[in-house]
Design a protein around this motif. Structure first.
Motif, PDB file in Angstrom:
ATOM      1  N   ALA A 397       4.212 -12.843   1.574  1.00  0.00           N
ATOM      2  CA  ALA A 397       2.932 -12.540   0.938  1.00  0.00           C
ATOM      3  C   ALA A 397       3.084 -11.448  -0.111  1.00  0.00           C
ATOM      4  CB  ALA A 397       1.910 -12.137   1.989  1.00  0.00           C
ATOM      5  N   ARG A 398       3.881 -10.420   0.184  1.00  0.00           N
ATOM      6  CA  ARG A 398       4.107  -9.352  -0.782  1.00  0.00           C
ATOM      7  C   ARG A 398       4.813  -9.893  -2.025  1.00  0.00           C
ATOM      8  NH1 ARG A 398       4.232  -3.940   1.007  1.00  0.00           N
ATOM      9  NH2 ARG A 398       6.106  -3.558  -0.218  1.00  0.00           N
ATOM     10  N   ALA A 399       5.797 -10.773  -1.814  1.00  0.00           N
ATOM     11  CA  ALA A 399       6.514 -11.362  -2.946  1.00  0.00           C
ATOM     12  C   ALA A 399       5.571 -12.200  -3.806  1.00  0.00           C
ATOM     13  CB  ALA A 399       7.681 -12.207  -2.445  1.00  0.00           C
ATOM     14  N   PHE A 400       4.672 -12.939  -3.157  1.00  0.00           N
ATOM     15  CA  PHE A 400       3.702 -13.759  -3.885  1.00  0.00           C
ATOM     16  C   PHE A 400       2.781 -12.883  -4.731  1.00  0.00           C
ATOM     17  CE2 PHE A 400      -0.346 -15.869  -4.404  1.00  0.00           C
ATOM     18  CZ  PHE A 400      -0.029 -17.191  -4.652  1.00  0.00           C
ATOM     19  N   LEU A 418      -2.903  -6.766  -0.242  1.00  0.00           N
ATOM     20  CA  LEU A 418      -1.616  -6.543  -0.886  1.00  0.00           C
ATOM     21  C   LEU A 418      -1.774  -6.546  -2.396  1.00  0.00           C
ATOM     22  CD1 LEU A 418       0.557  -8.990   1.259  1.00  0.00           C
ATOM     23  CD2 LEU A 418       0.085  -6.578   1.687  1.00  0.00           C
ATOM     24  N   ARG A 419      -1.223  -5.524  -3.033  1.00  0.00           N
ATOM     25  CA  ARG A 419      -1.226  -5.454  -4.495  1.00  0.00           C
ATOM     26  C   ARG A 419       0.054  -4.757  -4.939  1.00  0.00           C
ATOM     27  NH1 ARG A 419      -2.617  -1.354  -8.190  1.00  0.00           N
ATOM     28  NH2 ARG A 419      -3.349  -2.109 -10.236  1.00  0.00           N
ATOM     29  N   LYS A 420       0.808  -5.437  -5.814  1.00  0.00           N
ATOM     30  CA  LYS A 420       2.079  -4.907  -6.299  1.00  0.00           C
ATOM     31  C   LYS A 420       2.953  -4.522  -5.100  1.00  0.00           C
ATOM     32  CE  LYS A 420       0.262  -3.508 -10.784  1.00  0.00           C
ATOM     33  NZ  LYS A 420       0.030  -2.404 -11.748  1.00  0.00           N
ATOM     34  N   GLU A 421       3.403  -3.261  -5.036  1.00  0.00           N
ATOM     35  CA  GLU A 421       4.301  -2.853  -3.954  1.00  0.00           C
ATOM     36  C   GLU A 421       3.552  -2.249  -2.769  1.00  0.00           C
ATOM     37  OE1 GLU A 421       4.721  -1.615  -7.134  1.00  0.00           O
ATOM     38  OE2 GLU A 421       6.171  -3.156  -7.733  1.00  0.00           O
ATOM     39  N   LYS A 422       2.234  -2.294  -2.773  1.00  0.00           N
ATOM     40  CA  LYS A 422       1.455  -1.546  -1.790  1.00  0.00           C
ATOM     41  C   LYS A 422       0.605  -2.473  -0.922  1.00  0.00           C
ATOM     42  CE  LYS A 422       0.279   2.696  -0.491  1.00  0.00           C
ATOM     43  NZ  LYS A 422      -0.399   3.583  -1.459  1.00  0.00           N
ATOM     44  N   GLY A 423       0.486  -2.113   0.358  1.00  0.00           N
ATOM     45  CA  GLY A 423      -0.388  -2.839   1.258  1.00  0.00           C
ATOM     46  C   GLY A 423      -1.381  -1.891   1.901  1.00  0.00           C
ATOM     47  N   TYR A 424      -2.609  -2.345   2.074  1.00  0.00           N
ATOM     48  CA  TYR A 424      -3.671  -1.555   2.689  1.00  0.00           C
ATOM     49  C   TYR A 424      -4.158  -2.283   3.934  1.00  0.00           C
ATOM     50  CZ  TYR A 424      -3.634   0.536  -1.976  1.00  0.00           C
ATOM     51  OH  TYR A 424      -3.247   1.135  -3.152  1.00  0.00           O
ATOM     52  N   ILE A 425      -4.388  -1.538   5.022  1.00  0.00           N
ATOM     53  CA  ILE A 425      -4.764  -2.127   6.302  1.00  0.00           C
ATOM     54  C   ILE A 425      -6.161  -1.652   6.690  1.00  0.00           C
ATOM     55  CG2 ILE A 425      -4.172  -2.309   8.744  1.00  0.00           C
ATOM     56  CD1 ILE A 425      -1.257  -1.813   7.957  1.00  0.00           C
ATOM     57  N   ASN A 426      -7.011  -2.611   7.032  1.00  0.00           N
ATOM     58  CA  ASN A 426      -8.393  -2.306   7.370  1.00  0.00           C
ATOM     59  C   ASN A 426      -8.564  -2.207   8.883  1.00  0.00           C
ATOM     60  OD1 ASN A 426     -11.247  -2.027   6.810  1.00  0.00           O
ATOM     61  ND2 ASN A 426     -11.477  -4.081   7.661  1.00  0.00           N
ATOM     62  N   LEU A 427      -9.396  -1.256   9.321  1.00  0.00           N
ATOM     63  CA  LEU A 427      -9.648  -1.058  10.745  1.00  0.00           C
ATOM     64  C   LEU A 427     -11.028  -1.528  11.194  1.00  0.00           C
ATOM     65  CD1 LEU A 427      -8.091   2.470  11.461  1.00  0.00           C
ATOM     66  CD2 LEU A 427      -7.082   0.214  11.792  1.00  0.00           C
ATOM     67  N   THR A 428     -11.905  -1.881  10.250  1.00  0.00           N
ATOM     68  CA  THR A 428     -13.234  -2.322  10.669  1.00  0.00           C
ATOM     69  C   THR A 428     -13.215  -3.803  11.027  1.00  0.00           C
ATOM     70  OG1 THR A 428     -13.914  -2.842   8.391  1.00  0.00           O
ATOM     71  CG2 THR A 428     -14.344  -0.608   9.191  1.00  0.00           C
TER      72      THR A 428
END
Length: 539
Positions: A397-400, A418-428
């Protein structure tokens, strides 16, 4: 909050020792004392039987420090050293001597040892393996972990559940300690949030152990948790002289016979996110349902979905979300691909828009940069290919996302952006959101936020967070089973009020950075425990 990988954690420790001029033993004492304080605050001297299982490395050293403090405060403690290796870390040996100086003698377990008797009312503290584990535990150690899991006792793991790797899927999850609660040091670990590994983790808290602040500020992680404080700083309040033109015009394209409801949900979600104007673009069969159900929106119709060929001229420069209930017929594919070619602005691509791209992979190059893709697990697999486990899924997914310069959502119990080299994780969010139409609401919210002027990444992050909060605010009234997409819609306004500070915010359900006296995952004073299952919630 940043999620550090193994090398970054080790570097944070090293930088702390250097900057604060302390020894590794001092840092171990500080960390394990924090864990003791957490536990002592909850037990308040209650005479529960506590079994502390220690390895022979630094995680075991943490357990020895914790056990020493428990003994000093009068708790009933049994300490076991799991001799999986003849090697002992220096800090382990130092704290073993300190424990023995308190007249506390551990029991040593090896391959031939009988399994300890564990009562369901006891408390187990797991300190066998930490973040350094990179191979399966020996079979007898795995059998010990299965024994702990089967005991019915409350299990508290320190830093990591023993047997869990930091960056790959264990060969056999039954040979991993299934923790009721994890006290992790400074920051959570990625494995807490993945469906396969997170399935054996019920609750976590991050204890601030005072690692070097300068290093933590400077380090760039691959993943971090969505921070409500940061999201709140992006919030754009309305001013007295704003008007509907100030807040943009969102176009929702989709629908087919029997699937107009998807467009209705997405259109209403866009409205509830503050969009000034919303136009739904649907086949003729959607005109009466939408005009009747949503008098606040405008409706653009074509005689049949195959005639969406006329839409590019209408919508080429507008904020658009497309795909909800769209269908994948030959005419629809042709119309969508022609529309996509002339788009200049980032768009939100959902559902059948993604399925059409899977059928026409050469068209991926036509996706406008910074477009937001919101697949459910099946749509994601059609886009990026099958994966063997969650770690390979993330890698693909990151490569895509990097190749096609898009923002890609991985929807689930902890949606990742996921955007560029960064991933964000949601807790809600909560398991009740695994219901039809929930994803249409999310895509509509993101489209609406884009139309009101939020940049693509902010719109995606805010949309995911607010979508989950709206679900959380609803589930207390409806229960998990009865939660519907319409219920999520009904709480979007409340989620915005909470984000803007008009309502007091509630702590996240799936993890915390601070101890909570009301946590449902802490050991009760009589030694019993309650359980809170985690579950994936594809939207």
């Amino acid at each position: 909050m940043k999620i550090l990988d193994r090398s970054q954690i080790y570097e944070a420790d090293a930088q702390t020792l250097n900057a604060q001029e302390i020894s590794s033993t001092d840092l171990m004492e500080r960390a394990a004392t924090k864990a003791f304080d957490w536990l002592h605050h909850r037990l308040q001297g209650n005479p529960v039987n506590i079994h502390v299982f220690c390895g022979t490395g630094n995680n075991g050293g943490d357990g020895l420090v914790l056990a020493r403090h428990l003994v000093e405060h009068g708790y009933h403690v049994a300490v076991y050293v799991v001799k999986y290796s003849e090697r002992r870390s220096d800090d382990f040996l130092t704290n073993l001597k300190r424990l023995k100086a308190r007249k506390m003698w551990p029991e040593y377990l090896d391959e031939g040892s009988p399994l300890p008797e564990l009562h369901p009312d006891a408390l187990i503290v797991d300190c066998v393996f930490g973040i350094g584990l990179n191979r399966p535990p020996q079979s007898w150690v795995g059998a010990l972990f299965e024994h702990l899991n089967a005991s019915g006792a409350f299990i508290l793991s320190i830093d990591m559940p023993s047997g869990m790797y930091l960056d790959q899927l264990p060969e056999d999850l039954s040979k991993v300690v299934h923790a009721n609660h994890i006290l992790t040091f400074q920051a959570p670990k990625l494995v807490f949030f993945l469906p396969q590994t997170g399935a054996v983790i019920q609750q976590w808290e991050a204890l601030d152990i005072g690692l070097d602040a300068a290093y933590l500020d400077s380090v760039i992680p691959e993943y971090e948790l969505l921070d409500p404080t940061v999201l709140r700083s992006w919030y754009r309040p309305r001013s007295k002289f704003d008007h509907k033109g100030t807040f943009g015009h969102a176009f929702i394209l989709g629908g087919s016979h029997g699937k107009i409801g998807a467009v209705a949900l997405a259109s209403r979600a866009a409205l509830l996110c503050g969009t000034g104007l919303v136009t739904a673009c649907v086949p003729g069969c959607g005109y009466i349902p939408l005009q009747t159900q949503l008098p606040e929106i405008m409706v653009h119709t074509t005689a049949a979905m195959e005639e969406h060929l006329e839409l590019p001229e209408v919508l080429s420069g507008q904020t658009a979300g497309i795909g909800m209930g769209l269908g994948t017929g030959a005419g629809v594919q042709k119309a969508f691909l022609a529309w996509l070619k002339i788009q200049k602005q980032p768009v939100v691509l959902d559902a059948d828009a993604l399925n059409i791209l899977s059928l026409n992979p050469k068209a991926l190059k036509d996706i406008p940069e910074e477009s937001i893709l919101t697949p459910h697990p099946g749509e994601l697999k059609r886009l990026i290919g099958a994966w063997k486990d969650d770690f390979e899924k993330l890698k693909k997914a990151r490569a895509f996302a990097q190749k096609w310069k898009c923002i890609l959502l991985i929807k689930g119990a902890h949606t990742m952006i996921l955007r560029k080299e960064k991933g964000y994780i949601n807790l809600t969010g909560n398991p009740g959101m695994a219901t039809g139409g929930s994803g249409d609401v999310l895509s509509g919210m993101i489209t609406g936020l884009r139309a009101t002027g939020y940049p693509p990444l902010q719109a995606a992050l805010l949309g995911v967070y607010l979508h989950g909060r709206a679900g959380d605010l609803s589930v207390g009234e409806t229960g998990v089973e009865a939660l519907t997409a319409s219920d999520i819609l009904s709480r979007i306004g409340m989620a915005f009020r909470e984000l803007s500070g008009q309502l007091p915010s509630q702590p996240p359900q799936n993890g915390s950075t601070e101890p909570s006296e009301n946590s449902s995952q802490e050991p009760a004073q009589n030694g019993s425990q309650s359980h809170s299952e985690s579950s994936e919630k594809p939207s």
